[in-house]
Design a protein around this motif. Structure first.
Motif, PDB file in Angstrom:
ATOM      1  N   TYR A 153       0.829  -1.206   0.000  1.00  0.00           N
ATOM      2  CA  TYR A 153       0.000   0.000   0.000  1.00  0.00           C
ATOM      3  C   TYR A 153       0.866   1.258   0.000  1.00  0.00           C
ATOM      4  O   TYR A 153       0.567   2.241  -0.688  1.00  0.00           O
ATOM      5  N   ALA A 154       1.961   1.237   0.753  1.00  0.00           N
ATOM      6  CA  ALA A 154       2.797   2.427   0.886  1.00  0.00           C
ATOM      7  C   ALA A 154       3.621   2.712  -0.363  1.00  0.00           C
ATOM      8  O   ALA A 154       3.901   3.875  -0.673  1.00  0.00           O
ATOM      9  N   ASN A 155       3.996   1.671  -1.095  1.00  0.00           N
ATOM     10  CA  ASN A 155       4.959   1.840  -2.183  1.00  0.00           C
ATOM     11  C   ASN A 155       4.360   1.828  -3.584  1.00  0.00           C
ATOM     12  O   ASN A 155       5.089   2.020  -4.558  1.00  0.00           O
ATOM     13  N   HIS A 156       3.057   1.577  -3.698  1.00  0.00           N
ATOM     14  CA  HIS A 156       2.461   1.490  -5.033  1.00  0.00           C
ATOM     15  C   HIS A 156       1.148   2.264  -5.079  1.00  0.00           C
ATOM     16  O   HIS A 156       0.379   2.267  -4.111  1.00  0.00           O
ATOM     17  N   LEU A 157       0.899   2.895  -6.212  1.00  0.00           N
ATOM     18  CA  LEU A 157      -0.284   3.739  -6.356  1.00  0.00           C
ATOM     19  C   LEU A 157      -1.566   2.928  -6.502  1.00  0.00           C
ATOM     20  O   LEU A 157      -2.580   3.240  -5.869  1.00  0.00           O
ATOM     21  N   LEU A 158      -1.545   1.891  -7.339  1.00  0.00           N
ATOM     22  CA  LEU A 158      -2.776   1.149  -7.615  1.00  0.00           C
ATOM     23  C   LEU A 158      -3.408   0.548  -6.351  1.00  0.00           C
ATOM     24  O   LEU A 158      -4.629   0.619  -6.187  1.00  0.00           O
ATOM     25  N   PRO A 159      -2.614  -0.052  -5.446  1.00  0.00           N
ATOM     26  CA  PRO A 159      -3.237  -0.553  -4.212  1.00  0.00           C
ATOM     27  C   PRO A 159      -3.928   0.542  -3.400  1.00  0.00           C
ATOM     28  O   PRO A 159      -4.955   0.298  -2.773  1.00  0.00           O
ATOM     29  N   LYS A 160      -3.369   1.759  -3.443  1.00  0.00           N
ATOM     30  CA  LYS A 160      -3.997   2.866  -2.715  1.00  0.00           C
ATOM     31  C   LYS A 160      -5.360   3.199  -3.309  1.00  0.00           C
ATOM     32  O   LYS A 160      -6.330   3.442  -2.590  1.00  0.00           O
ATOM     33  N   VAL A 161      -5.429   3.199  -4.643  1.00  0.00           N
ATOM     34  CA  VAL A 161      -6.702   3.482  -5.307  1.00  0.00           C
ATOM     35  C   VAL A 161      -7.701   2.362  -5.023  1.00  0.00           C
ATOM     36  O   VAL A 161      -8.869   2.605  -4.702  1.00  0.00           O
ATOM     37  N   GLY A 162      -7.231   1.122  -5.137  1.00  0.00           N
ATOM     38  CA  GLY A 162      -8.118  -0.010  -4.894  1.00  0.00           C
ATOM     39  C   GLY A 162      -8.649  -0.051  -3.477  1.00  0.00           C
ATOM     40  O   GLY A 162      -9.780  -0.470  -3.225  1.00  0.00           O
ATOM     41  N   LEU A 163      -7.827   0.410  -2.533  1.00  0.00           N
ATOM     42  CA  LEU A 163      -8.232   0.381  -1.130  1.00  0.00           C
ATOM     43  C   LEU A 163      -9.460   1.246  -0.880  1.00  0.00           C
ATOM     44  O   LEU A 163     -10.281   0.938  -0.009  1.00  0.00           O
ATOM     45  N   LEU A 164      -9.601   2.315  -1.650  1.00  0.00           N
ATOM     46  CA  LEU A 164     -10.767   3.187  -1.494  1.00  0.00           C
ATOM     47  C   LEU A 164     -12.067   2.420  -1.711  1.00  0.00           C
ATOM     48  O   LEU A 164     -13.079   2.681  -1.059  1.00  0.00           O
ATOM     49  N   PHE A 165     -12.037   1.465  -2.637  1.00  0.00           N
ATOM     50  CA  PHE A 165     -13.234   0.689  -2.950  1.00  0.00           C
ATOM     51  C   PHE A 165     -13.378  -0.541  -2.053  1.00  0.00           C
ATOM     52  O   PHE A 165     -14.476  -1.070  -1.891  1.00  0.00           O
ATOM     53  N   MET A 166     -12.267  -0.979  -1.482  1.00  0.00           N
ATOM     54  CA  MET A 166     -12.278  -2.219  -0.699  1.00  0.00           C
ATOM     55  C   MET A 166     -12.287  -1.983   0.805  1.00  0.00           C
ATOM     56  O   MET A 166     -12.397  -2.938   1.574  1.00  0.00           O
ATOM     57  N   TRP A 167     -12.182  -0.733   1.240  1.00  0.00           N
ATOM     58  CA  TRP A 167     -11.935  -0.468   2.651  1.00  0.00           C
ATOM     59  C   TRP A 167     -13.018  -1.022   3.570  1.00  0.00           C
ATOM     60  O   TRP A 167     -12.729  -1.597   4.619  1.00  0.00           O
ATOM     61  N   THR A 168     -14.282  -0.877   3.191  1.00  0.00           N
ATOM     62  CA  THR A 168     -15.370  -1.367   4.044  1.00  0.00           C
ATOM     63  C   THR A 168     -15.278  -2.874   4.235  1.00  0.00           C
ATOM     64  O   THR A 168     -15.386  -3.386   5.355  1.00  0.00           O
ATOM     65  N   ALA A 169     -15.055  -3.592   3.131  1.00  0.00           N
ATOM     66  CA  ALA A 169     -14.927  -5.046   3.223  1.00  0.00           C
ATOM     67  C   ALA A 169     -13.675  -5.435   3.998  1.00  0.00           C
ATOM     68  O   ALA A 169     -13.689  -6.382   4.796  1.00  0.00           O
ATOM     69  N   MET A 170     -12.586  -4.689   3.786  1.00  0.00           N
ATOM     70  CA  MET A 170     -11.344  -4.979   4.493  1.00  0.00           C
ATOM     71  C   MET A 170     -11.519  -4.819   6.000  1.00  0.00           C
ATOM     72  O   MET A 170     -11.024  -5.624   6.788  1.00  0.00           O
ATOM     73  N   LYS A 171     -12.237  -3.788   6.410  1.00  0.00           N
ATOM     74  CA  LYS A 171     -12.466  -3.564   7.838  1.00  0.00           C
ATOM     75  C   LYS A 171     -13.251  -4.717   8.451  1.00  0.00           C
ATOM     76  O   LYS A 171     -12.970  -5.143   9.572  1.00  0.00           O
ATOM     77  N   ARG A 172     -14.239  -5.225   7.704  1.00  0.00           N
ATOM     78  CA  ARG A 172     -15.025  -6.353   8.218  1.00  0.00           C
ATOM     79  C   ARG A 172     -14.149  -7.590   8.387  1.00  0.00           C
ATOM     80  O   ARG A 172     -14.231  -8.293   9.397  1.00  0.00           O
ATOM     81  N   VAL A 173     -13.313  -7.859   7.378  1.00  0.00           N
ATOM     82  CA  VAL A 173     -12.446  -9.038   7.441  1.00  0.00           C
ATOM     83  C   VAL A 173     -11.434  -8.901   8.573  1.00  0.00           C
ATOM     84  O   VAL A 173     -11.246  -9.821   9.379  1.00  0.00           O
ATOM     85  N   LEU A 174     -10.779  -7.751   8.651  1.00  0.00           N
ATOM     86  CA  LEU A 174      -9.779  -7.541   9.697  1.00  0.00           C
ATOM     87  C   LEU A 174     -10.408  -7.601  11.085  1.00  0.00           C
ATOM     88  O   LEU A 174      -9.780  -8.051  12.042  1.00  0.00           O
ATOM     89  N   GLY A 175     -11.665  -7.162  11.182  1.00  0.00           N
ATOM     90  CA  GLY A 175     -12.357  -7.201  12.465  1.00  0.00           C
ATOM     91  C   GLY A 175     -12.537  -8.611  12.988  1.00  0.00           C
ATOM     92  O   GLY A 175     -12.528  -8.846  14.203  1.00  0.00           O
ATOM     93  N   ARG A 176     -12.690  -9.566  12.077  1.00  0.00           N
ATOM     94  CA  ARG A 176     -12.842 -10.964  12.495  1.00  0.00           C
ATOM     95  C   ARG A 176     -11.562 -11.510  13.118  1.00  0.00           C
ATOM     96  O   ARG A 176     -11.594 -12.486  13.866  1.00  0.00           O
ATOM     97  N   PHE A 177     -10.434 -10.900  12.782  1.00  0.00           N
ATOM     98  CA  PHE A 177      -9.143 -11.380  13.271  1.00  0.00           C
ATOM     99  C   PHE A 177      -8.569 -10.481  14.368  1.00  0.00           C
ATOM    100  O   PHE A 177      -7.386 -10.575  14.679  1.00  0.00           O
ATOM    101  N   ASP A 178      -9.398  -9.630  14.934  1.00  0.00           N
ATOM    102  CA  ASP A 178      -8.949  -8.730  15.997  1.00  0.00           C
ATOM    103  C   ASP A 178      -8.915  -9.495  17.314  1.00  0.00           C
ATOM    104  O   ASP A 178      -9.931  -9.661  17.986  1.00  0.00           O
TER     105      ASP A 178
END
Length: 235
Positions: A153-178
């Motif tokens: 995410y820090a070193n590439h532009l495309l992952p940053k752009v993609g994260l904008l669309f995936m952030w809600t789903a990512m938060k749900r997934v990461l929450g399961r592993f908290d």
């Protein structure tokens, strides 16, 4: 609730509170956020060297716990082993398998470590040494994946752009592993409510563990497990 040494917590619980009648050694259960359903891995450090009867009693208590506190009607139980074949494993595993097979538990056979993330069973039983290694490997792998994601995410532009669309789903997934929200791991078999939290726990994890301990006590967790064991385990 304690974040201290696992063995000391288990031993101290037995000395101060005693054991549930019919239980030889306490076991530490850890809920794993695997595919489709949570899985209870037991033991993860309470009893490092186990006899067959210890593994059988862990299976009893784990099944009862999942039935009473996770609303699993007839929890499936598997023994963690190095293969699915009956010839695999040492004498302790083989003898424990026979004890569980001859009980009323919903025994489904052996499980290999690579089966755990797939949610193969409601309860997976092993000795405390093996379980502790499994759970700490999982923690380390999770940290590695998180660090790798941050680097991409820090070193590439495309992952940053993609994260904008995936952030809600990512938060749900990461929450399961908290792990801080897991509520700690119950020490089952002790005649009282004992919850072990991670050694690096801070206020968030400890507060969730206190809530978990309160819930366990309010629902008479020890008494209900004691009653089930007296009736012959999870039937």
């Amino acid at each position: 609730v304690s974040s201290g040494n696992t063995g000391a917590i288990a031993a101290g619980g037995v000395i101060l509170l005693g054991r549930i009648p019919g239980i030889d050694r306490p076991g530490l259960g850890a809920m794993l956020p695997v595919l489709n359903r949570p899985t209870l891995l037991m033991d993860v450090g309470g009893t490092v060297r186990c006899k067959p009867i210890n593994l059988f009693q862990f299976a009893q208590m784990g099944s009862i716990y999942m039935k009473l506190f996770r609303n699993v009607e007839n929890p499936s139980v598997r023994l963690l082993n190095m293969g699915e074949e009956l010839t695999k494993g040492d004498e302790v595993i083989s003898a424990a398998r026979q004890l569980i097979e001859n009980s009323d538990l919903n025994y489904q056979g052996y499980a290999e470590a690579n089966d755990i993330p797939n949610g193969i069973s409601d309860v997976i039983i092993c000795d405390g040494f093996t379980g502790n290694v499994v759970i700490k490997f999982g923690e380390g792998l999770g940290e590695l994946l998180k660090d790798q994601f941050k680097e991409e995410y820090a070193n590439h532009l495309l992952p940053k752009v993609g994260l904008l669309f995936m952030w809600t789903a990512m938060k749900r997934v990461l929450g399961r592993f908290d792990w801080e929200k897991a509520g700690g791991s119950p020490v089952l078999g002790v005649n009282g409510t004992v919850i072990k939290v991670h050694g690096r726990s801070k206020s968030k994890a400890i507060s969730y563990a206190i809530l978990g301990a309160a819930n366990f006590a309010e629902h008479n967790g020890v008494g209900r497990i004691r009653e089930e064991i007296a009736r012959g385990g999870a039937q």
